[in-house]
Write an enzyme that holds these catalytic residues in place. Sequence first.
Site, PDB file in Angstrom:
ATOM      1  N   PRO A 127      32.426  35.205  40.889  1.00 13.42           N
ATOM      2  CA  PRO A 127      32.172  36.451  40.147  1.00 13.42           C
ATOM      3  C   PRO A 127      31.600  37.550  41.052  1.00 13.42           C
ATOM      4  O   PRO A 127      31.935  38.722  40.892  1.00 13.42           O
ATOM      5  CB  PRO A 127      31.154  36.033  39.087  1.00 13.42           C
ATOM      6  N   ARG A 242      49.717  33.795  52.402  1.00 10.34           N
ATOM      7  CA  ARG A 242      50.002  35.208  52.126  1.00 10.34           C
ATOM      8  C   ARG A 242      51.490  35.501  52.340  1.00 10.34           C
ATOM      9  O   ARG A 242      52.019  36.480  51.810  1.00 10.34           O
ATOM     10  CB  ARG A 242      49.141  36.107  53.030  1.00 10.34           C
ATOM     11  N   GLY A 338      63.863  56.259  32.832  1.00 11.71           N
ATOM     12  CA  GLY A 338      63.330  57.307  31.951  1.00 11.71           C
ATOM     13  C   GLY A 338      62.407  56.707  30.889  1.00 11.71           C
ATOM     14  O   GLY A 338      61.693  55.735  31.154  1.00 11.71           O
ATOM     15  N   GLY A 339      62.453  57.261  29.686  1.00 15.37           N
ATOM     16  CA  GLY A 339      61.567  56.804  28.596  1.00 15.37           C
ATOM     17  C   GLY A 339      61.747  55.330  28.278  1.00 15.37           C
ATOM     18  O   GLY A 339      60.777  54.622  27.963  1.00 15.37           O
ATOM     19  N   GLU A 362      45.164  36.951  46.919  1.00 10.62           N
ATOM     20  CA  GLU A 362      45.321  36.403  48.288  1.00 10.62           C
ATOM     21  C   GLU A 362      44.734  37.369  49.321  1.00 10.62           C
ATOM     22  O   GLU A 362      45.220  37.455  50.456  1.00 10.62           O
ATOM     23  CB  GLU A 362      46.792  36.089  48.590  1.00 10.62           C
TER      24      GLU A 362
HETATM   25  N1  CAA Z   1      41.589  31.515  61.075  1.00  3.80           N
HETATM   26  C1  CAA Z   1      40.626  30.744  61.652  1.00  3.80           C
HETATM   27  N2  CAA Z   1      39.332  31.125  61.753  1.00  3.80           N
HETATM   28  C2  CAA Z   1      39.010  32.328  61.263  1.00  3.80           C
HETATM   29  C3  CAA Z   1      39.956  33.176  60.655  1.00  3.80           C
HETATM   30  C4  CAA Z   1      41.293  32.736  60.588  1.00  3.80           C
HETATM   31  N3  CAA Z   1      42.242  33.485  60.021  1.00  3.80           N
HETATM   32  N4  CAA Z   1      39.346  34.306  60.251  1.00  3.80           N
HETATM   33  C5  CAA Z   1      38.056  34.186  60.608  1.00  3.80           C
HETATM   34  N5  CAA Z   1      37.860  32.981  61.215  1.00  3.80           N
HETATM   35  C6  CAA Z   1      36.611  32.466  61.772  1.00  3.80           C
HETATM   36  C7  CAA Z   1      36.055  33.408  62.847  1.00  3.80           C
HETATM   37  O1  CAA Z   1      36.581  33.101  64.114  1.00  3.80           O
HETATM   38  C8  CAA Z   1      34.564  33.132  62.762  1.00  3.80           C
HETATM   39  O2  CAA Z   1      34.275  31.939  63.430  1.00  3.80           O
HETATM   40  P1  CAA Z   1      33.040  31.839  64.512  1.00  3.80           P
HETATM   41  O3  CAA Z   1      31.809  32.351  63.809  1.00  3.80           O
HETATM   42  O4  CAA Z   1      33.009  30.389  64.846  1.00  3.80           O
HETATM   43  O5  CAA Z   1      33.439  32.721  65.647  1.00  3.80           O
HETATM   44  C9  CAA Z   1      34.355  32.868  61.279  1.00  3.80           C
HETATM   45  O6  CAA Z   1      35.616  32.437  60.740  1.00  3.80           O
HETATM   46  C10 CAA Z   1      33.879  34.078  60.506  1.00  3.80           C
HETATM   47  O7  CAA Z   1      34.807  35.093  60.731  1.00  3.80           O
HETATM   48  P2  CAA Z   1      34.566  36.611  60.375  1.00  3.80           P
HETATM   49  O8  CAA Z   1      33.212  37.013  60.879  1.00  3.80           O
HETATM   50  O9  CAA Z   1      35.753  37.373  60.824  1.00  3.80           O
HETATM   51  O10 CAA Z   1      34.528  36.562  58.783  1.00  3.80           O
HETATM   52  P3  CAA Z   1      34.208  37.705  57.743  1.00  3.80           P
HETATM   53  O11 CAA Z   1      33.094  37.257  56.892  1.00  3.80           O
HETATM   54  O12 CAA Z   1      34.101  39.022  58.437  1.00  3.80           O
HETATM   55  O13 CAA Z   1      35.527  37.695  56.802  1.00  3.80           O
HETATM   56  C11 CAA Z   1      37.725  38.305  56.095  1.00  3.80           C
HETATM   57  C12 CAA Z   1      36.787  37.952  57.260  1.00  3.80           C
HETATM   58  C13 CAA Z   1      39.103  38.442  56.734  1.00  3.80           C
HETATM   59  C14 CAA Z   1      37.342  39.603  55.431  1.00  3.80           C
HETATM   60  C15 CAA Z   1      37.733  37.150  55.050  1.00  3.80           C
HETATM   61  O14 CAA Z   1      36.493  37.058  54.372  1.00  3.80           O
HETATM   62  C16 CAA Z   1      38.824  37.286  54.013  1.00  3.80           C
HETATM   63  O15 CAA Z   1      39.985  36.970  54.294  1.00  3.80           O
HETATM   64  N6  CAA Z   1      38.506  37.717  52.757  1.00  3.80           N
HETATM   65  C17 CAA Z   1      39.454  37.778  51.674  1.00  3.80           C
HETATM   66  C18 CAA Z   1      39.394  36.523  50.842  1.00  3.80           C
HETATM   67  C19 CAA Z   1      40.707  36.209  50.210  1.00  3.80           C
HETATM   68  O16 CAA Z   1      41.760  36.444  50.776  1.00  3.80           O
HETATM   69  N7  CAA Z   1      40.682  35.604  49.031  1.00  3.80           N
HETATM   70  C20 CAA Z   1      41.865  35.156  48.391  1.00  3.80           C
HETATM   71  C21 CAA Z   1      41.548  34.120  47.365  1.00  3.80           C
HETATM   72  S1  CAA Z   1      42.941  33.128  46.930  1.00  3.80           S
HETATM   73  C22 CAA Z   1      43.878  34.018  45.891  1.00  3.80           C
HETATM   74  O17 CAA Z   1      43.665  35.153  45.621  1.00  3.80           O
HETATM   75  C23 CAA Z   1      45.069  33.216  45.379  1.00  3.80           C
HETATM   76  C24 CAA Z   1      45.847  33.696  44.271  1.00  3.80           C
HETATM   77  O18 CAA Z   1      45.632  34.757  43.753  1.00  3.80           O
HETATM   78  C25 CAA Z   1      46.920  32.903  43.739  1.00  3.80           C
HETATM   79  P1  FAD Z   2      35.951  42.957  45.693  1.00  2.58           P
HETATM   80  O1  FAD Z   2      35.849  42.079  46.862  1.00  2.58           O
HETATM   81  O2  FAD Z   2      34.715  43.252  44.920  1.00  2.58           O
HETATM   82  O3  FAD Z   2      36.628  44.319  46.137  1.00  2.58           O
HETATM   83  C1  FAD Z   2      36.585  45.513  45.341  1.00  2.58           C
HETATM   84  C2  FAD Z   2      37.275  46.610  46.146  1.00  2.58           C
HETATM   85  O4  FAD Z   2      36.559  46.855  47.382  1.00  2.58           O
HETATM   86  C3  FAD Z   2      38.701  46.256  46.558  1.00  2.58           C
HETATM   87  O5  FAD Z   2      39.505  47.398  46.542  1.00  2.58           O
HETATM   88  C4  FAD Z   2      38.553  45.771  47.970  1.00  2.58           C
HETATM   89  O6  FAD Z   2      39.718  45.892  48.749  1.00  2.58           O
HETATM   90  C5  FAD Z   2      37.438  46.706  48.484  1.00  2.58           C
HETATM   91  N1  FAD Z   2      36.752  46.121  49.634  1.00  2.58           N
HETATM   92  C6  FAD Z   2      35.911  45.055  49.648  1.00  2.58           C
HETATM   93  N2  FAD Z   2      35.514  44.792  50.908  1.00  2.58           N
HETATM   94  C7  FAD Z   2      36.109  45.710  51.710  1.00  2.58           C
HETATM   95  C8  FAD Z   2      36.104  45.967  53.115  1.00  2.58           C
HETATM   96  N3  FAD Z   2      35.414  45.207  53.968  1.00  2.58           N
HETATM   97  N4  FAD Z   2      36.835  46.996  53.593  1.00  2.58           N
HETATM   98  C9  FAD Z   2      37.551  47.769  52.738  1.00  2.58           C
HETATM   99  N5  FAD Z   2      37.601  47.576  51.387  1.00  2.58           N
HETATM  100  C10 FAD Z   2      36.887  46.559  50.896  1.00  2.58           C
HETATM  101  N6  FAD Z   2      40.970  33.727  43.971  1.00  2.58           N
HETATM  102  C11 FAD Z   2      40.978  32.409  44.316  1.00  2.58           C
HETATM  103  O7  FAD Z   2      40.110  31.954  45.062  1.00  2.58           O
HETATM  104  N7  FAD Z   2      41.946  31.574  43.843  1.00  2.58           N
HETATM  105  C12 FAD Z   2      42.910  31.994  43.010  1.00  2.58           C
HETATM  106  O8  FAD Z   2      43.774  31.194  42.609  1.00  2.58           O
HETATM  107  C13 FAD Z   2      42.927  33.368  42.597  1.00  2.58           C
HETATM  108  N8  FAD Z   2      43.847  33.819  41.697  1.00  2.58           N
HETATM  109  C14 FAD Z   2      43.716  35.096  41.199  1.00  2.58           C
HETATM  110  C15 FAD Z   2      44.509  35.498  40.103  1.00  2.58           C
HETATM  111  C16 FAD Z   2      44.295  36.734  39.527  1.00  2.58           C
HETATM  112  C17 FAD Z   2      45.089  37.122  38.308  1.00  2.58           C
HETATM  113  C18 FAD Z   2      43.326  37.635  40.064  1.00  2.58           C
HETATM  114  C19 FAD Z   2      43.070  38.985  39.456  1.00  2.58           C
HETATM  115  C20 FAD Z   2      42.577  37.254  41.164  1.00  2.58           C
HETATM  116  C21 FAD Z   2      42.742  35.980  41.715  1.00  2.58           C
HETATM  117  N9  FAD Z   2      41.904  35.531  42.734  1.00  2.58           N
HETATM  118  C22 FAD Z   2      41.912  34.211  43.115  1.00  2.58           C
HETATM  119  C23 FAD Z   2      40.837  36.407  43.229  1.00  2.58           C
HETATM  120  C24 FAD Z   2      41.302  37.449  44.235  1.00  2.58           C
HETATM  121  O9  FAD Z   2      41.588  36.849  45.466  1.00  2.58           O
HETATM  122  C25 FAD Z   2      40.169  38.501  44.368  1.00  2.58           C
HETATM  123  O10 FAD Z   2      40.163  39.249  43.153  1.00  2.58           O
HETATM  124  C26 FAD Z   2      40.349  39.375  45.565  1.00  2.58           C
HETATM  125  O11 FAD Z   2      40.199  38.657  46.766  1.00  2.58           O
HETATM  126  C27 FAD Z   2      39.362  40.572  45.548  1.00  2.58           C
HETATM  127  O12 FAD Z   2      38.070  40.163  45.301  1.00  2.58           O
HETATM  128  P2  FAD Z   2      37.185  40.915  44.171  1.00  2.58           P
HETATM  129  O13 FAD Z   2      37.995  40.920  42.927  1.00  2.58           O
HETATM  130  O14 FAD Z   2      35.850  40.270  44.141  1.00  2.58           O
HETATM  131  O15 FAD Z   2      37.063  42.388  44.684  1.00  2.58           O
END
Ligand code: CAA
Ligand code: FAD
Length: 378
Positions: A127, A242, A338-339, A362
């Site tokens: 959350p 991704r 359109g509409g 993702e």
């Molecule tokens: N592969 C391997 N290691 C990695 C890595 C990668 N791609 N990215 C970072 N790391 C490692 C770094 O090397 C570092 O390691 P050390 O401390 O040992 O050097 C450590 O991880 C921390 O890295 P960062 O300081 O770069 O991490 P950060 O806190 O700045 O975060 C970020 C980086 C890219 C913003 C990451 O937090 C991120 O990807 N956030 C988005 C989360 C996300 O994608 N959520 C999706 C949820 S799933 C979903 O949404 C599914 C669905 O809908 C169906």
């Molecule tokens: P926040 O992180 O609060 O971000 C809010 C805004 O701030 C966004 O525009 C974001 O891009 C921006 N922002 C935040 N940090 C930065 C930065 N450093 N630089 C620039 N902009 C920034 N998660 C899972 O783990 N598993 C799942 O299966 C999954 N399925 C999902 C299905 C649905 C329908 C939805 C809506 C979400 C799902 N998610 C899942 C969660 C999804 O990955 C997150 O919603 C997403 O990663 C964004 O996190 P947040 O919603 O907390 O937004």
Amino acid sequence: MEFSLSDEQRQLQQLARDFARKEIMPIAAEYDQKEELPWQVVEKAFEVGLLNVGIPEHAGGLGLGMLDECLIGEELAYGCMGIFTVLMASELGITPILVGATEEQQKRFLTPLTEKPSLAAFALSEPNNGSDAAAMGTTAVLDGDEWVINGTKMWISNGGVAEITVVFATTNKSGGHKATVALVVPKDAKGFSYNKIKHKMGQRASLTSELVFENVRVPKENQLGGLGDGFKIAMKTLDKTRVPVAAGSVGIARRALDESVKYAKDRAAFGKPIAEFQAIQFKLAEMAMGIETGRLMYQKAAWLVDQHQPHGFESAIAKAYCSEMAFNAANEAIQVHGGYGYVGEYPVEKLLRDVKLNQIYEGTNEIQRVVIARNVLK
Ligand code: CAA
Ligand code: FAD
């Protein structure tokens, strides 16, 4: 350089295309309206071999590669992006097990998924922490030979109905990513419950849930990798998964183009089909350009994954580019209609609602740009 698919890949693509037309497209609008996951599609996908295709052969699966998975994904999304998410979130759920588990664990967790229609889930977001995934607040405390999990995960696709969920938790909230663990939690674990999230804008045939963990106990053997590896396992997973989101986005854009071409040839204005107006033709051309470019990008990223070459940069570009391209295509498809495009009578209204999520889940597209920029600057 080789741009053509193998015979096996073309057959797989045709299988998925037929599946989308026969099993998904006829029911997509109904399940979107009902906000219900069509379980019969999961069963049929299992029967024809389109479910959990990434499970390796040594665990009883098909062992398909990322390009194969993406070819399937493009076709599923052409049919319905919500149903794509049901099936592809399961591939996402199994990926940390491919990335971080021993062969014994892969057999223990994944073989059962090959024996009956089953889904997996990936629980990283919370959350209060989505983009800043390392700030997770769900805790895991070791008690003898068991991990005890407490906390809440948010927005989890397939959450609660998945047979197994990979849960990321922290052993020490001030320890950052170095204190994280990845744990496999079975559906029936005591203290594990879920709440369905309702009234989503789109992708309503997918189930999205809040997951609640109240003293959930799992054996130490359910830990993937070492203590402190949780965050990195999640990142390595997302670098791969991704790419199918990019492929699904191309599928949506293709659907937007096909629907627009059909409509533009049928609809007349000022005494001729609207397809004869250059303004409409340019919209169709723009969509085609995006589809071709996006497909090249996702296929390159998928190829790198399959070649075990670095791919985080390319997968982030593919995900951000294709989801934005598909959003524009769906938007323009409504304009072409359109509409009529603004109401549910034609499929393009649902395409736009569905595709918005591709820019958020993702990892948001802002986070993709963080990943891309870090690669450019390093
Ligand atoms: N592969 C391997 N290691 C990695 C890595 C990668 N791609 N990215 C970072 N790391 C490692 C770094 O090397 C570092 O390691 P050390 O401390 O040992 O050097 C450590 O991880 C921390 O890295 P960062 O300081 O770069 O991490 P950060 O806190 O700045 O975060 C970020 C980086 C890219 C913003 C990451 O937090 C991120 O990807 N956030 C988005 C989360 C996300 O994608 N959520 C999706 C949820 S799933 C979903 O949404 C599914 C669905 O809908 C169906
Ligand atoms: P926040 O992180 O609060 O971000 C809010 C805004 O701030 C966004 O525009 C974001 O891009 C921006 N922002 C935040 N940090 C930065 C930065 N450093 N630089 C620039 N902009 C920034 N998660 C899972 O783990 N598993 C799942 O299966 C999954 N399925 C999902 C299905 C649905 C329908 C939805 C809506 C979400 C799902 N998610 C899942 C969660 C999804 O990955 C997150 O919603 C997403 O990663 C964004 O996190 P947040 O919603 O907390 O937004």
